[in-house]
Design a protein around this motif. Structure first.
Motif, PDB file in Angstrom:
ATOM      1  N   TRP A 141       1.106  -1.098  -0.098  1.00  0.00           N
ATOM      2  CA  TRP A 141      -0.603   0.043  -0.356  1.00  0.00           C
ATOM      3  C   TRP A 141       0.760   1.465   0.127  1.00  0.00           C
ATOM      4  O   TRP A 141       2.087   1.510   0.604  1.00  0.00           O
ATOM      5  CB  TRP A 141      -1.031   0.435   1.062  1.00  0.00           C
ATOM      6  N   LEU A 142       0.319   1.921  -0.471  1.00  0.00           N
ATOM      7  CA  LEU A 142       0.829   4.019  -0.754  1.00  0.00           C
ATOM      8  C   LEU A 142      -0.237   3.754   0.624  1.00  0.00           C
ATOM      9  O   LEU A 142      -1.338   3.698   0.520  1.00  0.00           O
ATOM     10  CB  LEU A 142       1.015   4.197  -1.933  1.00  0.00           C
ATOM     11  N   ARG A 143       0.573   5.490   1.312  1.00  0.00           N
ATOM     12  CA  ARG A 143      -0.199   5.961   2.147  1.00  0.00           C
ATOM     13  C   ARG A 143      -0.697   7.009   1.874  1.00  0.00           C
ATOM     14  O   ARG A 143       0.926   7.866   1.447  1.00  0.00           O
ATOM     15  CB  ARG A 143       0.192   6.165   3.683  1.00  0.00           C
ATOM     16  N   VAL A 144      -1.451   8.136   1.607  1.00  0.00           N
ATOM     17  CA  VAL A 144      -1.451   9.387   0.720  1.00  0.00           C
ATOM     18  C   VAL A 144      -1.875  10.630   1.853  1.00  0.00           C
ATOM     19  O   VAL A 144      -3.111  10.338   2.614  1.00  0.00           O
ATOM     20  CB  VAL A 144      -2.159   9.334  -0.547  1.00  0.00           C
ATOM     21  N   GLU A 145      -1.350  12.003   2.115  1.00  0.00           N
ATOM     22  CA  GLU A 145      -2.042  13.377   2.680  1.00  0.00           C
ATOM     23  C   GLU A 145      -2.081  14.237   1.912  1.00  0.00           C
ATOM     24  O   GLU A 145      -1.088  14.271   1.427  1.00  0.00           O
ATOM     25  CB  GLU A 145      -1.433  13.273   3.610  1.00  0.00           C
ATOM     26  N   SER A 146      -3.361  14.818   1.103  1.00  0.00           N
ATOM     27  CA  SER A 146      -3.209  15.480   0.334  1.00  0.00           C
ATOM     28  C   SER A 146      -3.847  16.894   1.339  1.00  0.00           C
ATOM     29  O   SER A 146      -4.493  16.786   2.231  1.00  0.00           O
ATOM     30  CB  SER A 146      -4.557  15.585  -1.017  1.00  0.00           C
ATOM     31  N   ARG A 147      -3.757  18.237   1.249  1.00  0.00           N
ATOM     32  CA  ARG A 147      -3.167  19.645   2.273  1.00  0.00           C
ATOM     33  C   ARG A 147      -3.427  20.378   1.083  1.00  0.00           C
ATOM     34  O   ARG A 147      -2.431  21.196   0.301  1.00  0.00           O
ATOM     35  CB  ARG A 147      -3.189  19.194   3.685  1.00  0.00           C
ATOM     36  N   SER A 148      -5.034  21.353   2.059  1.00  0.00           N
ATOM     37  CA  SER A 148      -4.343  23.113   0.875  1.00  0.00           C
ATOM     38  C   SER A 148      -3.401  23.644   1.527  1.00  0.00           C
ATOM     39  O   SER A 148      -3.986  23.953   3.305  1.00  0.00           O
ATOM     40  CB  SER A 148      -5.448  23.199   0.701  1.00  0.00           C
ATOM     41  N   ARG A 149      -3.212  25.322   2.003  1.00  0.00           N
ATOM     42  CA  ARG A 149      -2.866  26.030   2.405  1.00  0.00           C
ATOM     43  C   ARG A 149      -3.990  26.930   2.176  1.00  0.00           C
ATOM     44  O   ARG A 149      -3.347  27.936   3.356  1.00  0.00           O
ATOM     45  CB  ARG A 149      -1.382  26.588   1.728  1.00  0.00           C
ATOM     46  N   VAL A 150      -4.057  27.360   0.849  1.00  0.00           N
ATOM     47  CA  VAL A 150      -4.672  28.713   1.185  1.00  0.00           C
ATOM     48  C   VAL A 150      -5.932  28.320   0.511  1.00  0.00           C
ATOM     49  O   VAL A 150      -5.360  27.438  -0.793  1.00  0.00           O
ATOM     50  CB  VAL A 150      -3.806  29.874   0.098  1.00  0.00           C
ATOM     51  N   VAL A 151      -7.301  28.491   0.608  1.00  0.00           N
ATOM     52  CA  VAL A 151      -8.724  28.054  -0.931  1.00  0.00           C
ATOM     53  C   VAL A 151      -9.413  29.323  -0.487  1.00  0.00           C
ATOM     54  O   VAL A 151      -9.328  30.644   0.533  1.00  0.00           O
ATOM     55  CB  VAL A 151      -9.229  27.597   0.120  1.00  0.00           C
ATOM     56  N   ALA A 152      -8.670  30.654  -1.536  1.00  0.00           N
ATOM     57  CA  ALA A 152      -9.712  31.631  -2.162  1.00  0.00           C
ATOM     58  C   ALA A 152     -10.284  32.103  -3.551  1.00  0.00           C
ATOM     59  O   ALA A 152      -9.553  31.984  -4.246  1.00  0.00           O
ATOM     60  CB  ALA A 152      -8.276  32.962  -1.457  1.00  0.00           C
ATOM     61  N   GLY A 153     -11.280  32.589  -2.822  1.00  0.00           N
ATOM     62  CA  GLY A 153     -11.800  33.129  -4.400  1.00  0.00           C
ATOM     63  C   GLY A 153     -12.249  31.639  -5.442  1.00  0.00           C
ATOM     64  O   GLY A 153     -12.825  30.611  -4.857  1.00  0.00           O
ATOM     65  N   THR A 154     -11.791  31.524  -6.640  1.00  0.00           N
ATOM     66  CA  THR A 154     -12.204  30.253  -7.860  1.00  0.00           C
ATOM     67  C   THR A 154     -11.143  29.176  -7.452  1.00  0.00           C
ATOM     68  O   THR A 154     -10.947  28.646  -8.035  1.00  0.00           O
ATOM     69  CB  THR A 154     -12.393  30.595  -8.874  1.00  0.00           C
ATOM     70  N   TRP A 155      -9.705  30.212  -6.492  1.00  0.00           N
ATOM     71  CA  TRP A 155      -8.441  29.527  -6.862  1.00  0.00           C
ATOM     72  C   TRP A 155      -7.802  28.324  -5.213  1.00  0.00           C
ATOM     73  O   TRP A 155      -8.517  28.773  -4.321  1.00  0.00           O
ATOM     74  CB  TRP A 155      -7.156  30.118  -6.796  1.00  0.00           C
ATOM     75  N   PHE A 156      -7.578  27.226  -5.390  1.00  0.00           N
ATOM     76  CA  PHE A 156      -7.186  26.221  -4.055  1.00  0.00           C
ATOM     77  C   PHE A 156      -5.717  25.855  -4.453  1.00  0.00           C
ATOM     78  O   PHE A 156      -5.647  25.391  -5.532  1.00  0.00           O
ATOM     79  CB  PHE A 156      -7.941  25.715  -3.403  1.00  0.00           C
ATOM     80  N   ASP A 157      -4.515  25.491  -3.300  1.00  0.00           N
ATOM     81  CA  ASP A 157      -3.561  24.959  -3.782  1.00  0.00           C
ATOM     82  C   ASP A 157      -4.177  23.480  -3.135  1.00  0.00           C
ATOM     83  O   ASP A 157      -4.437  23.365  -2.154  1.00  0.00           O
ATOM     84  CB  ASP A 157      -2.203  25.285  -3.569  1.00  0.00           C
ATOM     85  N   GLU A 158      -2.787  22.704  -3.563  1.00  0.00           N
ATOM     86  CA  GLU A 158      -2.960  21.317  -2.649  1.00  0.00           C
ATOM     87  C   GLU A 158      -1.602  20.497  -3.161  1.00  0.00           C
ATOM     88  O   GLU A 158      -0.990  20.423  -4.011  1.00  0.00           O
ATOM     89  CB  GLU A 158      -3.722  20.632  -3.886  1.00  0.00           C
ATOM     90  N   ASP A 159      -0.797  20.170  -1.626  1.00  0.00           N
ATOM     91  CA  ASP A 159       0.075  19.834  -1.706  1.00  0.00           C
ATOM     92  C   ASP A 159      -0.115  17.866  -1.712  1.00  0.00           C
ATOM     93  O   ASP A 159      -0.230  17.669  -0.185  1.00  0.00           O
ATOM     94  CB  ASP A 159       0.774  19.729  -0.283  1.00  0.00           C
ATOM     95  N   ALA A 160       0.313  16.997  -1.511  1.00  0.00           N
ATOM     96  CA  ALA A 160       0.368  15.188  -1.597  1.00  0.00           C
ATOM     97  C   ALA A 160       1.228  15.087  -1.177  1.00  0.00           C
ATOM     98  O   ALA A 160       2.340  15.747  -1.816  1.00  0.00           O
ATOM     99  CB  ALA A 160      -0.336  14.755  -2.628  1.00  0.00           C
TER     100      ALA A 160
END
Length: 272
Positions: free
Chosen positions: A231-250
């Motif tokens: 198995w691979l374990r995965v975590e994704s998180r966003s630093r900023v959600v603003a307006g129509t945009w968001f980032d995601e780090d996996a």
């Protein structure tokens, strides 16, 4: 084309045909999708395979592993045939770079660069990794069970950490989601680790009832090691959600506890 029920569906889905002259063809199947569109992680893998094949044709064995993939998503391909063209930008002793363009129906879909070399075997001197069990617990949510409409769950094994996915309880929470994945009937390899960097539902689903298609605009993935079996374990998180945009780090960690892939993307958030 994969049907989602045959053996080694991942390997079948990433098959490419050499058309000559640095051009390659592939078929996007109906099961490696998010809604009606091809899954972004699978597209990255196809671009990477074409880039590595071109480098191997020009300098056999010199750059066998992907080290980084940076892709701009210009349009979202539908299931069906695509063509990829490649251009070698650098052939080096340590690092080689190739540009890859994917088109469908005469329209540009993705533009990427693949940086290749040899992945290290050394144990890391430092690692800051998410706290996730090596395997999914018995109560992890299986999106492939019952009447699930999550298409990827028909083509690979997926489990979700429900405690992190507050949207599944119609609640709001921090933009962090966790889960586990592995291919079916085949080894876990570096290309599947690359796909795993974009395997989980969008983190923005936890924020303010934002559901729907969240198209990737740009995604850069770093491959750090060849994964151990399992198995691979995965975590994704966003630093900023603003307006129509968001980032995601996996962050993708293998069964042996080693970081195997990091992926960062900029995406458009669904309308609330």
């Amino acid at each position: 084309m994969t049907t989602g029920t045959e053996t080694a569906p991942f390997r079948r889905a990433i098959a490419i045909d050499d058309l000559g002259g640095g051009r390659f063809a592939a078929e996007l199947g109906p099961h490696w999708t998010v809604g009606p569109k091809a899954h972004g992680g699978l597209l990255l893998v196809l671009l990477t395979r074409a880039g590595l094949a071109r480098l191997d044709a020009d300098a056999p064995g010199a750059a066998p592993d992907p080290l980084a993939v940076a892709a701009d998503f210009l349009r979202a391909p539908d299931p069906g045939p695509v063509e990829m063209t490649t251009e070698v930008l650098k052939l080096g002793r340590t690092v080689s770079v190739v540009a890859v363009r994917m088109s469908q129906g005469g329209k540009a879909m993705l533009a990427a660069t693949v940086t290749a070399g040899v992945l290290p075997d050394d144990e890391p001197q430092h690692a800051d990794l998410p706290d996730l069990a090596p395997e999914p617990p018995a109560d992890a949510f299986d999106p492939g069970a019952g009447q699930s409409v999550f298409g990827l769950s028909t083509s690979c094994d997926l489990r979700f950490d429900e405690s992190s996915m507050t949207f599944m309880r119609r609640e709001q929470g921090p933009p962090v989601v966790r889960g586990w994945t592995r291919p079916r009937d085949e080894p876990t390899d570096v290309l599947f680790a690359l796909l795993a960097g974009d395997i989980l539902p969008p983190t923005v689903f936890n924020v303010g009832g934002r559901f729907g298609w969240a198209p990737t605009v740009q995604l850069t993935a770093l491959l750090r090691a060849k994964p151990a079996p399992g198995w691979l374990r995965v975590e994704s998180r966003s630093r900023v959600v603003a307006g129509t945009w968001f980032d995601e780090d996996a962050t993708v960690v293998d069964a042996a506890g080693r970081l195997v892939c990091q992926a960062r993307q900029l995406a458009l958030a669904p309308l609330g």
